[in-house]
Design a protein around this motif. Structure first.
Motif, PDB file in Angstrom:
ATOM      1  N   ALA A   1      -0.056  10.334 -17.663  1.00  7.00           N
ATOM      2  CA  ALA A   1      -0.286  10.567 -16.146  1.00  7.00           C
ATOM      3  C   ALA A   1      -1.238   8.501 -16.332  1.00  7.00           C
ATOM      4  N   ARG A   2      -1.589   8.198 -17.010  1.00  5.33           N
ATOM      5  CA  ARG A   2      -1.922   7.088 -17.784  1.00  5.33           C
ATOM      6  C   ARG A   2      -1.170   5.938 -18.079  1.00  5.33           C
ATOM      7  N   LYS A   3      -0.112   6.394 -18.498  1.00  8.25           N
ATOM      8  CA  LYS A   3       0.908   5.447 -19.124  1.00  8.25           C
ATOM      9  C   LYS A   3       2.351   5.248 -17.562  1.00  8.25           C
ATOM     10  N   LEU A   4       2.083   6.062 -16.209  1.00  8.33           N
ATOM     11  CA  LEU A   4       1.835   5.109 -15.388  1.00  8.33           C
ATOM     12  C   LEU A   4       1.691   4.626 -14.716  1.00  8.33           C
ATOM     13  N   GLN A   5       0.137   4.731 -14.934  1.00  8.19           N
ATOM     14  CA  GLN A   5      -0.431   3.963 -14.297  1.00  8.19           C
ATOM     15  C   GLN A   5      -0.170   1.910 -14.839  1.00  8.19           C
ATOM     16  N   GLU A   6       0.538   2.483 -16.531  1.00  5.10           N
ATOM     17  CA  GLU A   6       0.270   1.248 -16.826  1.00  5.10           C
ATOM     18  C   GLU A   6       1.104   0.456 -16.476  1.00  5.10           C
ATOM     19  N   MET A   7       2.498   1.735 -16.105  1.00  3.82           N
ATOM     20  CA  MET A   7       3.981   0.863 -16.025  1.00  3.82           C
ATOM     21  C   MET A   7       3.594   0.961 -14.258  1.00  3.82           C
ATOM     22  N   GLY A   8       2.424   1.109 -13.399  1.00  5.79           N
ATOM     23  CA  GLY A   8       2.925   0.319 -12.324  1.00  5.79           C
ATOM     24  C   GLY A   8       2.024   1.012 -11.130  1.00  5.79           C
ATOM     25  N   ALA A   9       2.181   2.703 -11.007  1.00  8.19           N
ATOM     26  CA  ALA A   9       1.482   3.657 -10.087  1.00  8.19           C
ATOM     27  C   ALA A   9      -0.124   2.558 -10.076  1.00  8.19           C
ATOM     28  N   VAL A  10      -0.162   2.920  -8.492  1.00 14.26           N
ATOM     29  CA  VAL A  10      -1.554   2.462  -8.436  1.00 14.26           C
ATOM     30  C   VAL A  10      -2.157   4.188  -8.387  1.00 14.26           C
ATOM     31  N   ASN A  11      -2.300   4.786  -8.142  1.00 19.59           N
ATOM     32  CA  ASN A  11      -2.760   6.615  -8.628  1.00 19.59           C
ATOM     33  C   ASN A  11      -1.652   7.859  -8.905  1.00 19.59           C
ATOM     34  N   VAL A  12      -2.223   8.398  -9.560  1.00 19.76           N
ATOM     35  CA  VAL A  12      -1.417   9.201 -10.529  1.00 19.76           C
ATOM     36  C   VAL A  12      -2.009  10.987  -9.768  1.00 19.76           C
ATOM     37  N   LEU A  13      -1.394  11.407  -9.203  1.00 21.74           N
ATOM     38  CA  LEU A  13      -1.494  13.206  -9.170  1.00 21.74           C
ATOM     39  C   LEU A  13      -0.548  13.967  -9.890  1.00 21.74           C
ATOM     40  N   ILE A  14      -1.019  14.749 -10.402  1.00 21.71           N
ATOM     41  CA  ILE A  14      -0.517  15.713 -10.984  1.00 21.71           C
ATOM     42  C   ILE A  14      -1.034  17.406 -10.896  1.00 21.71           C
ATOM     43  N   SER A  15      -0.171  17.857 -10.038  1.00 19.19           N
ATOM     44  CA  SER A  15      -0.017  19.051  -9.601  1.00 19.19           C
ATOM     45  C   SER A  15       0.483  20.347 -10.543  1.00 19.19           C
ATOM     46  N   MET A  16      -0.283  21.387 -11.120  1.00 18.69           N
ATOM     47  CA  MET A  16      -0.095  21.800 -12.123  1.00 18.69           C
ATOM     48  C   MET A  16      -0.193  23.293 -11.722  1.00 18.69           C
ATOM     49  N   ALA A  17       0.224  24.183 -10.922  1.00 19.97           N
ATOM     50  CA  ALA A  17       0.665  24.973 -10.621  1.00 19.97           C
ATOM     51  C   ALA A  17      -0.922  25.963 -10.499  1.00 19.97           C
TER      52      ALA A  17
ATOM     53  N   THR B   1      -7.519   7.964 -10.373  1.00 18.49           N
ATOM     54  CA  THR B   1      -7.612   6.466  -9.348  1.00 18.49           C
ATOM     55  C   THR B   1      -7.614   4.992  -9.798  1.00 18.49           C
ATOM     56  N   GLU B   2      -7.304   4.658  -9.113  1.00 21.35           N
ATOM     57  CA  GLU B   2      -6.808   3.360  -9.103  1.00 21.35           C
ATOM     58  C   GLU B   2      -7.877   2.540  -9.762  1.00 21.35           C
ATOM     59  N   ASP B   3      -9.039   2.574 -10.099  1.00 23.59           N
ATOM     60  CA  ASP B   3     -10.307   2.473 -10.433  1.00 23.59           C
ATOM     61  C   ASP B   3     -11.254   3.616 -11.553  1.00 23.59           C
ATOM     62  N   GLY B   4      -9.812   4.247 -11.697  1.00 20.60           N
ATOM     63  CA  GLY B   4      -9.547   4.077 -13.421  1.00 20.60           C
ATOM     64  C   GLY B   4     -10.323   5.650 -13.761  1.00 20.60           C
ATOM     65  N   LYS B   5     -11.125   6.253 -12.415  1.00 19.86           N
ATOM     66  CA  LYS B   5     -11.879   7.875 -12.486  1.00 19.86           C
ATOM     67  C   LYS B   5     -10.314   8.842 -12.567  1.00 19.86           C
ATOM     68  N   VAL B   6     -10.719   9.962 -13.506  1.00 13.58           N
ATOM     69  CA  VAL B   6     -10.601  11.202 -13.842  1.00 13.58           C
ATOM     70  C   VAL B   6     -10.870  12.404 -12.664  1.00 13.58           C
ATOM     71  N   TYR B   7     -10.153  12.750 -11.849  1.00 14.65           N
ATOM     72  CA  TYR B   7     -10.981  14.157 -10.912  1.00 14.65           C
ATOM     73  C   TYR B   7      -9.824  15.115 -11.392  1.00 14.65           C
TER      74      TYR B   7
ATOM     75  N   ASN C   1     -12.040   9.104   0.456  1.00 12.60           N
ATOM     76  CA  ASN C   1     -12.825   9.579  -0.415  1.00 12.60           C
ATOM     77  C   ASN C   1     -11.406  10.196  -1.458  1.00 12.60           C
ATOM     78  N   TYR C   2     -11.430   9.667  -2.710  1.00 15.22           N
ATOM     79  CA  TYR C   2     -10.193  10.329  -3.501  1.00 15.22           C
ATOM     80  C   TYR C   2     -10.707  11.601  -3.671  1.00 15.22           C
ATOM     81  N   GLU C   3     -11.811  11.314  -4.082  1.00 19.75           N
ATOM     82  CA  GLU C   3     -12.338  13.437  -4.380  1.00 19.75           C
ATOM     83  C   GLU C   3     -12.262  14.358  -3.676  1.00 19.75           C
ATOM     84  N   LYS C   4     -12.387  13.996  -2.197  1.00 19.25           N
ATOM     85  CA  LYS C   4     -12.457  14.914  -0.990  1.00 19.25           C
ATOM     86  C   LYS C   4     -10.503  15.250  -0.276  1.00 19.25           C
ATOM     87  N   ALA C   5     -10.461  13.884  -0.892  1.00 21.19           N
ATOM     88  CA  ALA C   5      -8.562  13.748  -1.028  1.00 21.19           C
ATOM     89  C   ALA C   5      -8.357  14.702  -1.573  1.00 21.19           C
ATOM     90  N   LEU C   6      -8.326  14.861  -2.284  1.00 17.28           N
ATOM     91  CA  LEU C   6      -7.809  15.909  -3.711  1.00 17.28           C
ATOM     92  C   LEU C   6      -8.209  16.918  -3.677  1.00 17.28           C
TER      93      LEU C   6
END
Length: 306
Positions: free
Chosen positions: A204-220, A228-234, A266-271
């Protein structure tokens, strides 16, 4: 304003069959018709959560009329381009022991219609959100997402992309605000098998390195990860429940996430709201309403601006 684009919308004919037997007459135990298409799904759930959006895309024929009326009845604002030939497709969703789908092709989208879409996109202003979701019909150029994002690159618009394979990879250079692949799509993007959470985070970080600002990975059933754009992982786990229909769950997650982000910044509440919305839709035969989503929240709805 939030804008959603659905290039190949549909009427979804959803049927429940106890046992699907090929080569024989199968009778449904229940059935319903809903407006379909990933962008349209996002617009419906946004409306259910009290958020305004404008649904863009292409419609044709009497099925297009029915689609637009259904969306309007669900509280959505539409601004579709009407095609002169063909008809909006009908997709058949079969819920039996396994989920099966039969998807129509849809009408031909002309160069004139594409130009009209670009004219409508000129309405989008700085600070607005544009959701590009779903596959591209074969009558459209394969780089249509890229062309849209290139055209809007200087507008400071938050663009959300929910797509797969090259359709997603090719737009990362335009720095989409949010992308939402699931874990299997992430594997497909990089040709790997990801069994551990740490490995999912790496790619997922590779996708950020390629340009995505925020990456949301759904896992059923394993919930979702947000980088998130500030380097955090929720990481959030989903509520417990019985999955009835997975169609539209990912779109509901996008709508919930956007609602939570816009209401709380708030990214955490958004998630958390995104997972509640996605799960609520998965537990129902179609897209969840506000009451079903609120029931699955871990905190009072007021904290999410609901």
């Amino acid at each position: 304003m939030i804008y959603t684009v659905t290039f190949n919308p549909s009427l979804d004919y959803v049927v429940q069959i106890e046992n699907l037997t090929l080569g024989e007459v199968n009778r449904t135990s229940c059935e319903a018709i809903y407006p379909g298409g990933k962008g349209n799904n996002v617009s419906v759930v946004l409306a259910n959560l009290g958020m305004k959006s404008r649904a863009l895309g292409f419609i044709a024929g009497f099925t297009g009329d029915a689609l637009e009326k259904m969306l309007t009845d669900f509280g959505c604002t539409t601004d579709f381009i009407r095609l002169k030939e063909g008809m909006t497709r009908i997709n058949v969703k079969i819920n039996a022991s396994e989920e099966s789908e039969i998807n129509g092709q849809g009408p031909e989208i002309t160069a004139e219609a594409i130009r009209e879409l670009f004219e409508k996109l000129e309405q989008i202003q700085e600070g607005d959100i544009l959701v590009l979701a779903g596959s591209i019909p074969n009558t459209l150029p394969e780089d249509i997402y890229e062309r849209i994002m290139e055209r809007l690159a200087e507008r400071k618009i938050h663009i959300v992309v929910d797509a797969t394979k090259d359709l997603l990879l090719n737009v990362l250079k335009y720095h989409p605000f949010l992308i939402k692949p699931n874990n299997h799509e992430l594997e497909e993007l990089f040709g790997v098998t990801l069994k551990q959470e740490k490995d999912i985070i790496v790619y997922a970080r590779k996708l950020q390195e390629m340009g995505a600002v925020n990456v949301l990975i759904s896992m059923a059933g394993d919930g979702a990860l947000l980088l998130t754009e500030d380097g955090k992982v929720y990481r959030k786990m989903p509520p417990k429940g019985n999955v009835v229909n997975s169609v539209g769950a990912g779109d509901s997650m996008v709508a919930g996430f956007l609602t939570g982000y816009l209401n709380t910044n708030n990214y955490e509440k958004a998630l958390q709201l995104g997972i509640a919305a996605g799960s609520a839709s998965a537990f129902l035969s179609w897209l969840a309403g506000k009451d079903e989503i609120v029931k699955l929240l871990q905190q009072p709805p007021e904290e999410y601006g609901l």
